[in-house]
Scaffold this motif. Structure first.
Motif, PDB file in Angstrom:
ATOM      1  N   LEU A  88      51.341  35.516  50.440  1.00 56.94           N
ATOM      2  CA  LEU A  88      51.610  36.000  49.093  1.00 56.94           C
ATOM      3  C   LEU A  88      51.081  37.425  48.956  1.00 56.94           C
ATOM      4  CD1 LEU A  88      50.761  32.828  46.987  1.00 56.94           C
ATOM      5  CD2 LEU A  88      53.030  33.772  47.461  1.00 56.94           C
ATOM      6  N   MET A  89      51.858  38.259  48.313  1.00 55.30           N
ATOM      7  CA  MET A  89      51.523  39.672  48.160  1.00 55.30           C
ATOM      8  C   MET A  89      51.341  40.002  46.672  1.00 55.30           C
ATOM      9  SD  MET A  89      51.659  40.613  51.320  1.00 55.30           S
ATOM     10  CE  MET A  89      51.768  42.379  51.346  1.00 55.30           C
ATOM     11  N   PRO A  90      50.712  41.138  46.380  1.00 56.14           N
ATOM     12  CA  PRO A  90      50.561  41.550  44.980  1.00 56.14           C
ATOM     13  C   PRO A  90      51.887  41.619  44.209  1.00 56.14           C
ATOM     14  CG  PRO A  90      49.112  42.853  46.352  1.00 56.14           C
ATOM     15  CD  PRO A  90      49.968  42.020  47.287  1.00 56.14           C
ATOM     16  N   VAL A  91      52.966  41.985  44.880  1.00 56.77           N
ATOM     17  CA  VAL A  91      54.263  42.062  44.203  1.00 56.77           C
ATOM     18  C   VAL A  91      54.724  40.689  43.720  1.00 56.77           C
ATOM     19  CG1 VAL A  91      55.668  41.860  46.307  1.00 56.77           C
ATOM     20  CG2 VAL A  91      56.569  43.090  44.318  1.00 56.77           C
ATOM     21  N   HIS A  92      54.381  39.619  44.432  1.00 52.56           N
ATOM     22  CA  HIS A  92      54.731  38.261  44.004  1.00 52.56           C
ATOM     23  C   HIS A  92      53.942  37.882  42.754  1.00 52.56           C
ATOM     24  CE1 HIS A  92      55.505  37.803  48.527  1.00 52.56           C
ATOM     25  NE2 HIS A  92      56.682  37.943  47.938  1.00 52.56           N
ATOM     26  N   ARG A  93      52.655  38.249  42.731  1.00 48.48           N
ATOM     27  CA  ARG A  93      51.837  37.969  41.554  1.00 48.48           C
ATOM     28  C   ARG A  93      52.329  38.778  40.362  1.00 48.48           C
ATOM     29  NH1 ARG A  93      48.550  38.405  45.954  1.00 48.48           N
ATOM     30  NH2 ARG A  93      47.729  36.399  46.616  1.00 48.48           N
ATOM     31  N   ALA A  94      52.655  40.042  40.592  1.00 44.75           N
ATOM     32  CA  ALA A  94      53.142  40.900  39.505  1.00 44.75           C
ATOM     33  C   ALA A  94      54.415  40.329  38.896  1.00 44.75           C
ATOM     34  CB  ALA A  94      53.376  42.316  40.025  1.00 44.75           C
ATOM     35  N   TYR A  99      56.744  37.795  34.089  1.00 47.47           N
ATOM     36  CA  TYR A  99      57.499  36.710  33.476  1.00 47.47           C
ATOM     37  C   TYR A  99      56.664  36.007  32.402  1.00 47.47           C
ATOM     38  CZ  TYR A  99      60.895  37.057  37.334  1.00 47.47           C
ATOM     39  OH  TYR A  99      61.845  37.464  38.243  1.00 47.47           O
ATOM     40  N   MET A 100      55.400  35.730  32.710  1.00 47.50           N
ATOM     41  CA  MET A 100      54.528  35.076  31.751  1.00 47.50           C
ATOM     42  C   MET A 100      54.378  35.924  30.488  1.00 47.50           C
ATOM     43  SD  MET A 100      51.621  33.685  34.409  1.00 47.50           S
ATOM     44  CE  MET A 100      50.545  32.956  33.171  1.00 47.50           C
ATOM     45  N   LEU A 103      57.865  36.254  28.500  1.00 49.75           N
ATOM     46  CA  LEU A 103      58.249  34.996  27.855  1.00 49.75           C
ATOM     47  C   LEU A 103      57.135  34.402  27.004  1.00 49.75           C
ATOM     48  CD1 LEU A 103      60.234  33.348  30.781  1.00 49.75           C
ATOM     49  CD2 LEU A 103      61.161  34.172  28.608  1.00 49.75           C
ATOM     50  N   LYS A 104      55.938  34.991  27.093  1.00 49.75           N
ATOM     51  CA  LYS A 104      54.758  34.515  26.352  1.00 49.75           C
ATOM     52  C   LYS A 104      54.470  33.042  26.639  1.00 49.75           C
ATOM     53  CE  LYS A 104      54.804  38.115  22.933  1.00 49.75           C
ATOM     54  NZ  LYS A 104      54.493  39.089  23.927  1.00 49.75           N
ATOM     55  N   LYS A 105      54.532  32.699  27.927  1.00 52.32           N
ATOM     56  CA  LYS A 105      54.243  31.332  28.366  1.00 52.32           C
ATOM     57  C   LYS A 105      52.799  31.273  28.852  1.00 52.32           C
ATOM     58  CE  LYS A 105      58.367  29.823  27.540  1.00 52.32           C
ATOM     59  NZ  LYS A 105      58.599  28.970  26.380  1.00 52.32           N
ATOM     60  N   PRO A 106      52.061  30.229  28.489  1.00 52.17           N
ATOM     61  CA  PRO A 106      50.627  30.186  28.774  1.00 52.17           C
ATOM     62  C   PRO A 106      50.251  29.877  30.226  1.00 52.17           C
ATOM     63  CG  PRO A 106      51.280  28.183  27.662  1.00 52.17           C
ATOM     64  CD  PRO A 106      52.492  29.092  27.680  1.00 52.17           C
ATOM     65  N   CYS A 107      51.164  29.311  31.009  1.00 56.28           N
ATOM     66  CA  CYS A 107      50.808  28.885  32.359  1.00 56.28           C
ATOM     67  C   CYS A 107      51.800  29.424  33.388  1.00 56.28           C
ATOM     68  CB  CYS A 107      50.821  27.359  32.464  1.00 56.28           C
ATOM     69  SG  CYS A 107      49.769  26.514  31.281  1.00 56.28           S
ATOM     70  N   GLY A 108      51.248  29.811  34.531  1.00 56.72           N
ATOM     71  CA  GLY A 108      52.086  30.251  35.628  1.00 56.72           C
ATOM     72  C   GLY A 108      51.546  29.717  36.939  1.00 56.72           C
ATOM     73  N   GLY A 134      42.610  34.065  35.576  1.00 54.18           N
ATOM     74  CA  GLY A 134      42.517  33.043  36.600  1.00 54.18           C
ATOM     75  C   GLY A 134      42.044  31.752  35.967  1.00 54.18           C
ATOM     76  N   MET A 135      42.055  30.685  36.723  1.00 51.52           N
ATOM     77  CA  MET A 135      41.641  29.383  36.201  1.00 51.52           C
ATOM     78  C   MET A 135      40.145  29.298  35.947  1.00 51.52           C
ATOM     79  SD  MET A 135      44.436  27.914  35.661  1.00 51.52           S
ATOM     80  CE  MET A 135      43.857  26.301  35.172  1.00 51.52           C
ATOM     81  N   ASP A 136      39.399  30.309  36.389  1.00 50.43           N
ATOM     82  CA  ASP A 136      37.976  30.360  36.084  1.00 50.43           C
ATOM     83  C   ASP A 136      37.700  31.167  34.822  1.00 50.43           C
ATOM     84  OD1 ASP A 136      38.532  32.930  36.924  1.00 50.43           O
ATOM     85  OD2 ASP A 136      36.986  32.986  38.477  1.00 50.43           O
ATOM     86  N   GLY A 137      38.762  31.665  34.168  1.00 51.23           N
ATOM     87  CA  GLY A 137      38.614  32.442  32.941  1.00 51.23           C
ATOM     88  C   GLY A 137      38.476  33.932  33.163  1.00 51.23           C
ATOM     89  N   SER A 138      38.430  34.364  34.418  1.00 57.70           N
ATOM     90  CA  SER A 138      38.305  35.800  34.690  1.00 57.70           C
ATOM     91  C   SER A 138      39.621  36.517  34.375  1.00 57.70           C
ATOM     92  CB  SER A 138      37.923  36.036  36.155  1.00 57.70           C
ATOM     93  OG  SER A 138      38.940  35.560  36.998  1.00 57.70           O
ATOM     94  N   VAL A 139      39.504  37.693  33.777  1.00 56.15           N
ATOM     95  CA  VAL A 139      40.685  38.478  33.432  1.00 56.15           C
ATOM     96  C   VAL A 139      41.183  39.196  34.677  1.00 56.15           C
ATOM     97  CG1 VAL A 139      41.570  40.385  32.031  1.00 56.15           C
ATOM     98  CG2 VAL A 139      39.959  38.744  31.040  1.00 56.15           C
ATOM     99  N   ILE A 140      42.467  39.027  34.971  1.00 57.13           N
ATOM    100  CA  ILE A 140      43.081  39.635  36.147  1.00 57.13           C
ATOM    101  C   ILE A 140      43.913  40.854  35.763  1.00 57.13           C
ATOM    102  CG2 ILE A 140      44.760  39.225  37.998  1.00 57.13           C
ATOM    103  CD1 ILE A 140      43.769  36.286  37.943  1.00 57.13           C
ATOM    104  N   GLN A 141      44.625  40.741  34.648  1.00 54.44           N
ATOM    105  CA  GLN A 141      45.481  41.837  34.184  1.00 54.44           C
ATOM    106  C   GLN A 141      45.355  41.947  32.673  1.00 54.44           C
ATOM    107  OE1 GLN A 141      47.849  43.893  36.104  1.00 54.44           O
ATOM    108  NE2 GLN A 141      47.604  44.995  34.205  1.00 54.44           N
ATOM    109  N   LYS A 142      45.115  43.146  32.169  1.00 57.02           N
ATOM    110  CA  LYS A 142      44.981  43.386  30.734  1.00 57.02           C
ATOM    111  C   LYS A 142      46.137  44.259  30.260  1.00 57.02           C
ATOM    112  CE  LYS A 142      39.962  43.331  30.745  1.00 57.02           C
ATOM    113  NZ  LYS A 142      38.754  43.956  30.220  1.00 57.02           N
ATOM    114  N   TRP A 143      47.131  43.630  29.624  1.00 57.85           N
ATOM    115  CA  TRP A 143      48.243  44.417  29.098  1.00 57.85           C
ATOM    116  C   TRP A 143      47.898  45.029  27.755  1.00 57.85           C
ATOM    117  CZ3 TRP A 143      50.196  40.789  32.589  1.00 57.85           C
ATOM    118  CH2 TRP A 143      51.086  41.319  33.515  1.00 57.85           C
TER     119      TRP A 143
END
Length: 150
Positions: A88-94, A99-100, A103-108, A134-143
């Motif tokens: 898995l690469m950063p482009v897959h996560r992006a 999409y999340m 679409l304002k969907k809470p889970c990915g 992340g599932m530990d509550g850490s912020v990964i991306q701040k839009w």
């Protein structure tokens, strides 16, 4: 604030279905094979889903003509993006994060079926703060903090 424990249990059976598919099909097949198996498993388990859901992002409240397509939307809240790649690469996560957010969907869930053991990454979207976590509550991306920057 999003409840991590509630979302974790909300995703539990979908992750279980991913494990079932990988357990039966094994590593090394192409992405479409895993998607078809996942669709069959979701149906067998009675998990509601839509496959290859197209959507149009909005600009100033109006739908654009550009469309995106997510692999699966499960339980109307969980976006599942399937991959069969060496890693898995950063482009897959992006892709999943966008999409999340759009679409304002809470889970990915991002899953890579190619390795010996399926690589499954779970993420949450906090609509209020517009953060991917992340599932530990850490912020990964701040839009939310990116708005207004030039």
């Amino acid at each position: 604030m999003i409840s991590i424990s509630k979302m974790r249990s909300h995703m539990y059976d979908v992750v279980g279905a991913i494990h079932e598919v990988h357990g039966e099909l094994g590593p090394g097949l192409n992405e479409s094979c895993y998607q078809e198996g996942f669709e069959m498993e979701l149906t067998e388990q009675g998990i509601p889903f839509l496959r290859e859901l197209s959507f149009y992002p909005k600009y100033h409240g109006r739908s654009m003509s550009t469309s995106f397509r997510i692999d699966f939307l499960c339980k109307d809240e969980i976006i599942v993006e399937c991959k069969a790649v060496s890693e898995l690469m950063p482009v897959h996560r992006a892709q999943l994060f966008n999409y999340m957010r759009l679409l304002k969907k809470p889970c990915g869930i991002l899953v890579n079926f190619a390795p010996k053991f399926a690589a499954i990454e779970r993420y949450l979207f906090d609509k209020e703060e517009e953060n991917i976590m992340g599932m530990d509550g850490s912020v990964i991306q701040k839009w939310g903090q990116l708005k207004g920057l030039s």
